[in-house]
Design an enzyme around this catalytic site. Structure first.
Site, PDB file in Angstrom:
ATOM      1  N   ARG A 123       0.814  -1.237   0.000  1.00  0.00           N
ATOM      2  CA  ARG A 123       0.000   0.000   0.000  1.00  0.00           C
ATOM      3  C   ARG A 123       0.838   1.274   0.000  1.00  0.00           C
ATOM      4  NH1 ARG A 123      -3.050  -3.328   3.344  1.00  0.00           N
ATOM      5  NH2 ARG A 123      -4.962  -3.981   2.309  1.00  0.00           N
ATOM      6  N   LYS A 145       3.234  11.601 -11.394  1.00  0.00           N
ATOM      7  CA  LYS A 145       2.445  10.679 -12.217  1.00  0.00           C
ATOM      8  C   LYS A 145       3.259   9.402 -12.391  1.00  0.00           C
ATOM      9  CE  LYS A 145      -0.548  13.490 -15.153  1.00  0.00           C
ATOM     10  NZ  LYS A 145      -0.893  13.822 -16.539  1.00  0.00           N
ATOM     11  N   GLU A 187      10.681  18.500 -24.963  1.00  0.00           N
ATOM     12  CA  GLU A 187       9.834  18.615 -23.759  1.00  0.00           C
ATOM     13  C   GLU A 187      10.187  19.861 -22.945  1.00  0.00           C
ATOM     14  OE1 GLU A 187       7.222  17.034 -22.917  1.00  0.00           O
ATOM     15  OE2 GLU A 187       7.316  14.962 -23.610  1.00  0.00           O
ATOM     16  N   LYS A 229       7.422  23.213 -14.013  1.00  0.00           N
ATOM     17  CA  LYS A 229       6.511  22.082 -13.795  1.00  0.00           C
ATOM     18  C   LYS A 229       6.036  22.056 -12.340  1.00  0.00           C
ATOM     19  CE  LYS A 229       5.369  17.345 -14.620  1.00  0.00           C
ATOM     20  NZ  LYS A 229       5.651  16.073 -15.268  1.00  0.00           N
ATOM     21  N   GLU A 239      -4.465  17.070 -11.948  1.00  0.00           N
ATOM     22  CA  GLU A 239      -4.957  17.439 -13.272  1.00  0.00           C
ATOM     23  C   GLU A 239      -6.466  17.668 -13.305  1.00  0.00           C
ATOM     24  OE1 GLU A 239      -2.706  15.619 -16.370  1.00  0.00           O
ATOM     25  OE2 GLU A 239      -4.174  16.179 -17.890  1.00  0.00           O
ATOM     26  N   ARG A 243      -3.232  21.670 -14.931  1.00  0.00           N
ATOM     27  CA  ARG A 243      -2.098  20.789 -15.263  1.00  0.00           C
ATOM     28  C   ARG A 243      -2.116  20.357 -16.734  1.00  0.00           C
ATOM     29  NH1 ARG A 243       0.762  16.132 -11.483  1.00  0.00           N
ATOM     30  NH2 ARG A 243       2.187  15.372 -13.079  1.00  0.00           N
ATOM     31  N   ASN A 247       0.318  19.559 -21.465  1.00  0.00           N
ATOM     32  CA  ASN A 247       0.100  18.772 -22.680  1.00  0.00           C
ATOM     33  C   ASN A 247       0.236  19.617 -23.933  1.00  0.00           C
ATOM     34  OD1 ASN A 247      -0.432  16.190 -21.662  1.00  0.00           O
ATOM     35  ND2 ASN A 247      -2.403  16.937 -20.922  1.00  0.00           N
ATOM     36  N   HIS A 250       0.905  18.043 -27.200  1.00  0.00           N
ATOM     37  CA  HIS A 250       0.783  16.600 -26.999  1.00  0.00           C
ATOM     38  C   HIS A 250      -0.457  15.995 -27.640  1.00  0.00           C
ATOM     39  CE1 HIS A 250       4.146  16.982 -24.336  1.00  0.00           C
ATOM     40  NE2 HIS A 250       4.081  15.725 -23.955  1.00  0.00           N
ATOM     41  N   HIS A 254       0.312  12.963 -29.668  1.00  0.00           N
ATOM     42  CA  HIS A 254      -0.160  11.604 -29.364  1.00  0.00           C
ATOM     43  C   HIS A 254      -0.821  10.971 -30.586  1.00  0.00           C
ATOM     44  CE1 HIS A 254      -0.372  12.544 -24.765  1.00  0.00           C
ATOM     45  NE2 HIS A 254       0.795  12.046 -25.119  1.00  0.00           N
ATOM     46  N   HIS A 267       8.943  10.103 -28.618  1.00  0.00           N
ATOM     47  CA  HIS A 267       7.872  10.926 -28.050  1.00  0.00           C
ATOM     48  C   HIS A 267       8.104  12.428 -28.286  1.00  0.00           C
ATOM     49  CE1 HIS A 267       4.770  12.265 -25.344  1.00  0.00           C
ATOM     50  NE2 HIS A 267       5.666  12.937 -24.629  1.00  0.00           N
TER      51      HIS A 267
HETATM   52  N1  LIG Z   1       5.187  10.416 -15.434  1.00  0.00           N
HETATM   53  C1  LIG Z   1       5.144  11.448 -16.246  1.00  0.00           C
HETATM   54  O1  LIG Z   1       4.725  12.551 -15.873  1.00  0.00           O
HETATM   55  C2  LIG Z   1       5.649  11.276 -17.648  1.00  0.00           C
HETATM   56  C3  LIG Z   1       5.847  12.406 -18.458  1.00  0.00           C
HETATM   57  C4  LIG Z   1       6.396  12.214 -19.723  1.00  0.00           C
HETATM   58  C5  LIG Z   1       6.728  10.931 -20.168  1.00  0.00           C
HETATM   59  N2  LIG Z   1       6.504   9.858 -19.350  1.00  0.00           N
HETATM   60  C6  LIG Z   1       6.855   8.492 -19.767  1.00  0.00           C
HETATM   61  O2  LIG Z   1       8.255   8.443 -19.956  1.00  0.00           O
HETATM   62  C7  LIG Z   1       8.553   7.373 -20.848  1.00  0.00           C
HETATM   63  C8  LIG Z   1       9.614   7.817 -21.819  1.00  0.00           C
HETATM   64  O3  LIG Z   1      10.783   8.124 -21.098  1.00  0.00           O
HETATM   65  P1  LIG Z   1      12.206   8.269 -21.819  1.00  0.00           P
HETATM   66  O4  LIG Z   1      12.069   9.127 -23.014  1.00  0.00           O
HETATM   67  O5  LIG Z   1      13.166   8.630 -20.773  1.00  0.00           O
HETATM   68  O6  LIG Z   1      12.474   6.801 -22.407  1.00  0.00           O
HETATM   69  P2  LIG Z   1      13.222   5.517 -21.819  1.00  0.00           P
HETATM   70  O7  LIG Z   1      13.051   5.410 -20.369  1.00  0.00           O
HETATM   71  O8  LIG Z   1      12.768   4.377 -22.667  1.00  0.00           O
HETATM   72  O9  LIG Z   1      14.755   5.843 -22.133  1.00  0.00           O
HETATM   73  C9  LIG Z   1      15.167   5.979 -23.471  1.00  0.00           C
HETATM   74  C10 LIG Z   1      16.406   5.136 -23.770  1.00  0.00           C
HETATM   75  O10 LIG Z   1      17.551   5.746 -23.184  1.00  0.00           O
HETATM   76  C11 LIG Z   1      18.275   4.776 -22.411  1.00  0.00           C
HETATM   77  N3  LIG Z   1      18.967   5.535 -21.378  1.00  0.00           N
HETATM   78  C12 LIG Z   1      18.461   6.068 -20.251  1.00  0.00           C
HETATM   79  N4  LIG Z   1      19.363   6.822 -19.633  1.00  0.00           N
HETATM   80  C13 LIG Z   1      20.497   6.752 -20.363  1.00  0.00           C
HETATM   81  C14 LIG Z   1      21.786   7.342 -20.248  1.00  0.00           C
HETATM   82  N5  LIG Z   1      22.065   8.192 -19.265  1.00  0.00           N
HETATM   83  N6  LIG Z   1      22.720   7.037 -21.186  1.00  0.00           N
HETATM   84  C15 LIG Z   1      22.422   6.206 -22.219  1.00  0.00           C
HETATM   85  N7  LIG Z   1      21.208   5.657 -22.399  1.00  0.00           N
HETATM   86  C16 LIG Z   1      20.250   5.935 -21.482  1.00  0.00           C
HETATM   87  C17 LIG Z   1      17.222   3.815 -21.951  1.00  0.00           C
HETATM   88  O11 LIG Z   1      17.785   2.584 -21.588  1.00  0.00           O
HETATM   89  C18 LIG Z   1      16.334   3.733 -23.199  1.00  0.00           C
HETATM   90  O12 LIG Z   1      16.889   2.827 -24.122  1.00  0.00           O
HETATM   91  C19 LIG Z   1       7.239   6.980 -21.501  1.00  0.00           C
HETATM   92  O13 LIG Z   1       6.812   5.753 -20.971  1.00  0.00           O
HETATM   93  C20 LIG Z   1       6.279   8.090 -21.089  1.00  0.00           C
HETATM   94  O14 LIG Z   1       4.941   7.647 -20.973  1.00  0.00           O
HETATM   95  C21 LIG Z   1       5.981  10.017 -18.099  1.00  0.00           C
HETATM   96 ZN   LIG Z   2       5.593  14.452 -23.185  1.00  0.00          ZN
END
Ligand SMILES: NC(=O)c1ccc[n+]([C@@H]2O[C@H](COP(=O)([O-])OP(=O)(O)OC[C@H]3O[C@@H](n4cnc5c(N)ncnc54)[C@H](O)[C@@H]3O)[C@@H](O)[C@H]2O)c1
Ligand SMILES: [Zn+2]
Length: 362
Positions: A123, A145, A187, A229, A239, A243, A247, A250, A254, A267
């Site tokens: 929990r 999130k 972003e 942020k 949200e 919030r 987006n 986005h 999306h 992305h």
């Molecule tokens: N929670 C939120 O508010 C929020 C906001 C935006 C996006 N997201 C989520 O984030 C995710 C995308 O995140 P991302 O773009 O970081 O992708 P990711 O986590 O897949 O990382 C991208 C790639 O970079 C590699 N990597 C990470 N750090 C590294 C480093 N320092 N050196 C070399 N390689 C490295 C990873 O292994 C991966 O292959 C999605 O699932 C999306 O839905 C969440």
């Molecule tokens: Zn985004």
């Protein structure tokens, strides 16, 4: 002090974001100052672990924190219920109790699923975000999130659950592949266009150094992004309304991602297309001048990001937009830019007209 601090003020769920170069070596101390000790569950993936695990484990060890390692496969497709259950299995096997905490070391995928594991295991146990991609450092690690994907849609399962601390070591960006880095910049630019004119101007002025990953520039961009942020999240954690400004770009982004099967664009690249189109539409609607829209498009292009929508029909775009979570009963809520550095919400009923204005045919 070799780091900056941004505070996220959420009453008894407030926390600090530490930002600096080379902070991983001090992670043990940061955990201690956030009140964490005893046992850490270190969740990472093979790529990130091979680069940074040793440093983190050593620093935790020097703060007398014992580590249980959990390595999840690399990739968005593994942000799944299957992976989550495997995380729980390993935590139960290791007798992890409520005195332990989770440390998420990786990009947004690791951060989202590790955060959700923390929100739900017994929990809820505390967690610390240690984001290693630019996207995770300027966006996903802040704001609480957490979640996983469902086969029928991205991020459909999750919880709002704030970390105890976010530790951003900008040195980790040195190993990030170029395309991931540029995608993360999109972003950060999102905050500049829709919320912070100064950040936008900073991008225009220092773009060459930013593209060269200049340390000082990175610290500035990440710090301003996190502050921006935090300010939005403090006003609307769950949200309810405001919030949704995060987006910006986005809604169309999306649609682009889903139409192209999440494979053609990263992305941030899809968001860049969305932002460019929204800037044009904002000018057409009189929310900003043509010259301002032009500055947005120029900057996105100079960053090496795409600006044009891939070719699909109006009906295909319309269907993709109507599947977005931001759909309301009376239309789709879009965030436009008001000038540069401000936003304007508008619920659009006539999607065909909007898409025709973006040059979509058919
Ligand atoms: N929670 C939120 O508010 C929020 C906001 C935006 C996006 N997201 C989520 O984030 C995710 C995308 O995140 P991302 O773009 O970081 O992708 P990711 O986590 O897949 O990382 C991208 C790639 O970079 C590699 N990597 C990470 N750090 C590294 C480093 N320092 N050196 C070399 N390689 C490295 C990873 O292994 C991966 O292959 C999605 O699932 C999306 O839905 C969440
Ligand atoms: Zn985004």
């Amino acid at each position: 002090m070799n780091f900056e601090t941004v505070r996220v003020g959420l009453g008894d769920r407030s926390y600090d974001i530490r930002i600096g170069y080379g902070l991983l070596a001090q992670i043990g101390i940061f955990c201690q100052t956030a009140g964490m000790g005893g046992n850490a569950v270190l969740i990472s993936n093979p790529k990130v672990a091979s680069l940074y695990r040793e440093l983190v484990v050593k620093s935790l060890g020097s703060a007398d924190i014992k580590v249980t390692d959990i390595c999840i496969p690399d990739g968005e497709e593994f942000k799944s219920s299957d992976t989550l259950l495997k995380i729980f299995d390993q935590m139960i096997d290791a007798h992890i109790d409520r005195g332990a905490f989770i440390l998420a070391l990786g990009g947004g995928v690791v951060g989202d699923i590790a955060g959700f594991a923390a929100a739900t295991y017994l929990r809820g146990i505390p967690f610390i975000q240690v984001p290693t991609t630019l996207l995770a450092q300027v966006d996903s690690s802040v704001g609480g999130k957490t979640g996983i994907n469902h086969p029928r849609g991205k991020n459909l399962l999750g919880a709002f659950y704030q970390p105890q601390q976010v530790v951003i070591d900008t040195e980790t960006l040195d190993t990030l592949p170029e395309r991931e880095y540029i995608s993360g910049l999109a972003e950060a630019l999102k905050y500049g266009i829709s919320l912070d004119n100064e950040l936008f101007v900073y991008f225009e002025k220092y773009l060459t150094a930013i593209l060269d990953r200049d340390k000082e520039c990175l610290k500035q961009i990440i710090m301003i992004s996190c502050k921006t942020k935090a300010c939005i999240v403090e006003q609307d954690e769950r949200e309810g309304g405001l919030r949704a400004v995060l987006n910006y770009g986005h809604t169309l982004g999306h649609a682009v991602e889903s139409l192209t099967g999440y494979t053609k664009y990263l992305h941030g690249e899809a968001v860049a297309i969305g932002m460019a189109q929204i800037a044009r539409l904002s000018a057409q609607r009189g929310y900003c001048s043509a010259a301002e829209a032009d500055r947005v498009l120029q900057l996105i292009s100079r960053m090496g990001l795409p600006v044009e929508l891939p070719q699909f029909t109006v009906t295909e775009y319309e269907n993709a937009l109507l599947h977005d979570k931001k759909k309301l009963s009376d239309g789709v809520k879009f965030v436009f830019n008001q000038g540069i550095g401000n936003y304007k919400f508008e619920t659009v009923k006539d999607l065909k007209e909007l898409l025709h204005s973006c040059g979509v045919r058919g």
